[in-house]
Each structure stands twice: as C-alpha cells, then as structure tokens.
Design a protein around this motif. Sequence first.
Motif, PDB file in Angstrom:
ATOM      1  N   THR A 231       7.367  10.299 -14.549  1.00  0.00           N
ATOM      2  CA  THR A 231       8.547  11.023 -14.038  1.00  0.00           C
ATOM      3  C   THR A 231       9.246  10.295 -12.902  1.00  0.00           C
ATOM      4  O   THR A 231      10.380  10.614 -12.561  1.00  0.00           O
ATOM      5  N   SER A 232       8.575   9.320 -12.303  1.00  0.00           N
ATOM      6  CA  SER A 232       9.138   8.759 -11.064  1.00  0.00           C
ATOM      7  C   SER A 232       9.441   7.267 -11.113  1.00  0.00           C
ATOM      8  O   SER A 232      10.137   6.766 -10.227  1.00  0.00           O
ATOM      9  N   ARG A 233       8.939   6.547 -12.077  1.00  0.00           N
ATOM     10  CA  ARG A 233       9.053   5.084 -12.053  1.00  0.00           C
ATOM     11  C   ARG A 233       9.567   4.521 -13.366  1.00  0.00           C
ATOM     12  O   ARG A 233       9.315   5.108 -14.426  1.00  0.00           O
ATOM     13  N   THR A 234      10.172   3.368 -13.264  1.00  0.00           N
ATOM     14  CA  THR A 234      10.461   2.614 -14.485  1.00  0.00           C
ATOM     15  C   THR A 234       9.212   1.819 -14.821  1.00  0.00           C
ATOM     16  O   THR A 234       8.695   1.051 -13.986  1.00  0.00           O
ATOM     17  N   ILE A 235       8.679   2.051 -16.007  1.00  0.00           N
ATOM     18  CA  ILE A 235       7.419   1.398 -16.372  1.00  0.00           C
ATOM     19  C   ILE A 235       7.749   0.126 -17.163  1.00  0.00           C
ATOM     20  O   ILE A 235       8.481   0.176 -18.153  1.00  0.00           O
TER      21      ILE A 235
ATOM     22  N   LEU B 113       0.821  -1.212   0.000  1.00  0.00           N
ATOM     23  CA  LEU B 113       0.000   0.000   0.000  1.00  0.00           C
ATOM     24  C   LEU B 113       0.858   1.267   0.000  1.00  0.00           C
ATOM     25  O   LEU B 113       0.512   2.273  -0.621  1.00  0.00           O
ATOM     26  N   LEU B 114       1.997   1.201   0.712  1.00  0.00           N
ATOM     27  CA  LEU B 114       2.836   2.399   0.825  1.00  0.00           C
ATOM     28  C   LEU B 114       3.700   2.640  -0.410  1.00  0.00           C
ATOM     29  O   LEU B 114       4.222   3.744  -0.604  1.00  0.00           O
ATOM     30  N   THR B 115       3.867   1.628  -1.232  1.00  0.00           N
ATOM     31  CA  THR B 115       4.749   1.801  -2.396  1.00  0.00           C
ATOM     32  C   THR B 115       3.984   2.021  -3.697  1.00  0.00           C
ATOM     33  O   THR B 115       4.527   2.579  -4.642  1.00  0.00           O
ATOM     34  N   ASN B 116       2.727   1.589  -3.751  1.00  0.00           N
ATOM     35  CA  ASN B 116       1.942   1.775  -4.973  1.00  0.00           C
ATOM     36  C   ASN B 116       1.692   3.278  -5.186  1.00  0.00           C
ATOM     37  O   ASN B 116       1.287   3.978  -4.253  1.00  0.00           O
ATOM     38  N   PRO B 117       1.926   3.782  -6.420  1.00  0.00           N
ATOM     39  CA  PRO B 117       1.778   5.225  -6.639  1.00  0.00           C
ATOM     40  C   PRO B 117       0.370   5.754  -6.400  1.00  0.00           C
ATOM     41  O   PRO B 117       0.192   6.919  -6.118  1.00  0.00           O
TER      42      PRO B 117
END
Lengths: 460, 277
Positions: A396-400, A75-79
């Motif tokens: 901008t924040s994750r590798t997709i 829960l804390l890591t999912n954008p």
Amino acid sequence: MISTLHDGTATTRGSGQGSLLQPDRFARWAWVWAYGAVVTTLAAVRYSLYVVHGYSLSGYLAAFSLITHGQSKDLLTNPLTRAIASNHSWIIWVLAPLTSVLGVGFLFFLSALVVGSGALAVYRIGQLWQLEPRTSAVISSLYLLYPSLIAANIYDFHPGVWAAPLLLWLVWFALKKSWWGFGIMLVLMTGLGISVAGALVLTGIGLLLSKKSGWFGAADLTFTVLYWSLAHGGLILPHWAWAGRLSLRTVLYLIWALLPPSVAAGALFRRRSALNHWWLLAGGVLAWNIARGSVADTSPFTDHSALLAAFGAMALLSCDSITGRLGKWALLWSSGWVVLMGAYLYHSTWRPRPANGAEIAAALSLVPKSSLLVSQSYILPHRGVTVRNWPTTVITSRTIPNHTYVLLNPEISDGYSTSPILTAWLNIAKSPGKSHIRYHAAGVWLFQLTRPLPPQSLGG
Amino acid sequence: MQNASTSTIRRWEWWTRLAKRLQGAGLWVELTRNLASRDVETRYKHSLLGLYWAIINPLVTAAIFGFVFGVIFHVSTKPIPYVVFYLGGLTFWNFFANGVMSAVGSVSGNAALLAKIYFPRIVLPTAAVLARFIDFLFSLGVLVVFILLYRVPVHWTSLWIPGILMIQMFFTLGIGYMVAALNVLYRDVTQLMGLLLMVWLYFSPVMYRLSGHPQSLQIILLINPVGAMIELERNVIFTGHVLHPEYLWVAIAWTGFVFLGGIALFKRVEPLFAEVM
C-alpha cells in the motif's frame, strides 16, 4: 548459619550444601541455564516450525544488515527498521556484527540467558534483605515463570524485554551501594532505547522511596532525564491513548497479568506490612500498558508486559511478612503455571504449525540471496541477516521494484498481512502480465514481479 | 584515609585469594591429567592389541552396520558412502557414550584411593571422560583414513569441529558428574545408563540421516543436544552447510545447564561419599 557480607551486613544463609530451594552457587547458575535452555529450545522450535511472529525479528535482522553493510542512514527509510531506528537503541550496533557471524539462534540464546540472569539478582536481593534462602529461591522462580516474561522471549525477538533483568541488577547494585555496577546497568539500560526510559523513571522513584538507596534513585532519575534530553531532545514517555472502553482483549490481559501476582499476594496480605510501594509501581506498569490503548500493548506477550515480572518480584521481596508463607503457595502457583504454559504452548505452537513447512522451505531455497523478497513476517527471518526483506504491507505504501520475489502462505496469518493485503497479492500472482509463478505447492506461492508495482489502494 | 587503606587491604586479599586458587587449580589439572593417562594405560596394559582396541571397536561396528544398512537394506546416504556416513556419526557418539559409561563407576570404583588421600573428588569423573577423549582421537584417525579411502570431499567448515567438540566435552562432563555421584548412592545407575544410552543412540541421527524425514520429526530429534551436535559435526565435515544452525544454540544452552547442574549435584552428594563407601 549467619555469615557477614563485605559491607558488614549480617545475612542468613542455608546450612545445607544446596538443594532445590536452598541452592548453592553452581545450582543457582544451573537454574539460570535451565531457564535459558528451555526458552531457547521453545524459541528455536517455534522458529523452525514457522510459528514465531517474527515481525520484530525481521526488523532487527534488516537493521543488523544495514549496520554491517555501512548503510545505517537507511534505517529510518526501510519499512522494516523504521520503528527500531526511532527507538534510539544503541544495543543494535553491538548485536549487528555478532548476529551476522553467529546467526539468529544466538539472539534466542542471548535473550533467554539475559532474562534468566534476573533470577540471580532477585535471589541476591533476597539474601541481602535477610530472607530465608528458600524464600529467595521461590521468588526467583516466580520471576522466571511469569508468563509475560517467557512469552515475550519465545514469540519474537525483543531486546526491550532485557529491561526486566537489568532493572533488577540496577536495584541490586543500588542496595549494595556499588556505584560502578549501578552506573554500568544504567548505561546498558540506555542501550535498550527510549522505550524503557519510563521503566527507568519508575525504578528511580522506587529507589527514592526505599530506605538507604535514595541517592541512587536521584541519580537514576537525573541521568535518565538528562541522557534522553541531551542525546535525543527530550524524554518521551508513552502517550495516553486509551479509547475509554475496555475491550475483551484488555479484560483478558488484565486477568492474565493480575491473576498470578494476586494469587501470590492473596497468600501474603494478612498483614499490612505486605503492602509496599513496589506494588504501586507494578500497578503503574500495568495501567501504563492499558492506557497505551494499542492492541499490541495490551497483550501479555509483549516486552512491555515483561516489566511486570521485575516490579512484581521487587514487591514480593519487600514484603516483611513473606518468610515462611510463600513456599507452599508459590510452589502450587508455579506448578499450576508450568502446566498451563505447557498446555498453552502445545495449542499455540505445536498444533497450529503449518503442514506445509517443507514447501515453504523449498520455495525459500529458490529465492536468490541477492533478490528482494516480500513475504509474511514468520518467513522473512529465515533468510538470515539481510536487508533484502520487505513485509507484505508495503503493497500500500511503496513502489515495489521489478524482479522482486513474493512468497506467500495465505493459509497461516502472521497477524500483520490482513486478508485484503493477501488477496491483493494473490491477484497479482494470478495476473500473467504482472508476475511469473516460480513455485506453487500445498498452498505456498512463490512468484516474481515482471514489472514495477506501484502502491495499491485496497480501499475498494 | 582509613577507608582508602581498608580498600587497599581488601584488594590485596582478593589478589592473594585469586593466586591461591589458581595455584590450586593448577594442581588439580595436573592430577586430572595423571589420572587420565593412568586410566588409558591400565585399560590396555595387559591386552595383546593394546591401544589398537580403540581403533578396532569402531571399525568392526562400522563394518557390521555398513553391511546391514548399506548392503542389505540399501539405506541411501548419497553422495556419502554409508560406511563413512555411519562412522562420521559413530565416532562422535562413542566419545559421548564411552565418556559417560567411564564416568559412572569412576568414584565408586576408586574407594581405596578415596580412603587414602584427600583431593577434590570431581577430578575422578573428569579424568575418566578425558581418558575417553584420548580413545576418541584414535577413532577420529580411523574416520580420516576412511574419508581418504573413499575420496569423500571435506569442506573447510570442518574447522568448526574443535569448537563443537568442546561443547560436547562439557556436555559429557556434566552428565558424567551427575551419574558418577548418583552411582555412589544407587548402583543401579550403571545398568540404567547402559539402557538409557541405547535408547539415546536410536533417538540421535547416528545411523540415519535427518533430512528426508518430516519436518516435525527432524525438530524433535534436534532438540536432543547430542543429536544436534552429531548432526552439526557431520554437516560441517561433509556438506559444508548446516540445515538448522539455531539448534547449536539450543545444544549450548543445555550444555551450560547440564555442566553446572552436574557440578552442583556432585557437590551436593560429595559429603555422603565417605558414609556410603
């Protein structure tokens, strides 16, 4: 007719069998359901027309999916679920299995009904304080018609808005001196998370200052501080982040939030007895929202603003000089707001509906349930309870990952996907080496990444 | 000590009241059941074909509409044959429309009974709607026969039908209470409801399918709770998936309002019955 309550308090009741302004038991419940029906309809229409904002809704659906799949650690890591996880709300654990079975519509329905039930609490408090039934009915209607309350319900899904009716029930149980009911409401309030802790503190102060309910106020304050200190390491009150200047949006918000109670209060304030501490607490909520300084919080459509309806209703109920005066003014006010909300909804829901709704639905049907989808927030909730949804801002924040689907409708903004973000995504769509277009019609793009996409810098 | 005994007495009073209410409710249920079966019996008592009329009516209507829309106008409801598609909608619509039309005159048509004995008047429209539910069960049998005849595949989601029917029942009862009470005061309600139900039928997806129309039109049609329920009932039987499940909740919310509002209105008008009749 004078009847006696169980605790011996005499109260006036209407002599009729029930009417619009002197409703009997069934009519009062019918009013609540009428509100529930109208708001559920509006929410469902906005949702199916792709006009709902849906950012929080997408977040909650992702959280429900993580919970039902036993992955609550994520829960804390999912954008989409970070903000929800940091709110420490336990109600999501109850809603998760229910929504998985009953669908998104259940959330709209439940939310409308919970908020609507606050009108019953207002009516009962009015009766306990020996107001005329029609006065109590009018204040209940004012509560239901408060624009922030309706708007917070139909623009997105915000369990935080339930704080308004729960607070009113909390006060009702305190005035009835029912420790059981009071305790249950207090526990339910903690379920809404730390975002309503401040509202509980204000209610505690309100009860402390009210006659004969001081012990309940003290219990509220003690429980709130202790619960948040022991359970989550401290009571986090909203931070003071006002930049020191009034933006146009804040001014508009002030007009929106202040005008309705001012009109009602203007009709009442001929006597000093109309002044009471609940007005100050309502003002406190207003100041609080402005002081937060964020654009979202100075919007009349957030759950934070909805609390004004609860404190405003308490303030009106506490006015000694209210009887016999409120009816005419309140009815005028109510009819005015109904017309205004009708016009507003037409312009905010029906007119701006995407002309390419059928194409969005067609593109969505091409995305396999097991695939990760990046899209705008008004599209994501249509995939139901799933964790395989990411907002466009992740660029901008994750590798997709490779094979991720991206569905874009650049013609309609969701308020979060800014122009540079959408342009960056469209550039990727048009790069044959990076993606493969699956669907493109009427401005709707669906493409699949053909290689992992590292975080992009949009600065230049 | 005194407080404790007062509290015990109150609790005992509460339980006694509850027991009396339950006993009273049991008698009302029995009365409603008897009135409903009497309604069905008297309706078909001196007719040659008796209960078969409950089957003949939907059959003839389905045959006519099937011929007009399916054969002459070539309305496509593929893969479901038009007759089965239409019957699927008509069966559920008829329960609602017949229930409401039976409820309209249920109070005003029983003046003699009302003058003789006291009983909760709300029992009359309730019994009228329940009687039409019995007719509906026969029509449902016809629908099943047609599904089998045309070999239309039925999905396991049909198990949702009792739940949706329950919602439809409460909605019909709510409208029934309203019109039954108002008809005592204004006899025009019977005429008005006939007209209103005709308009309502065309605004409900009974003889046409929802998909294929523009999205905004679909949504307007789904806001209508009866339309949403009929669409749901047909979807769960024939397709196994629901296109807009959120409108089930819209229908539930309106049903709650109509049912409670219907009771409230009936109770408000009830004291005037003796005066008017």
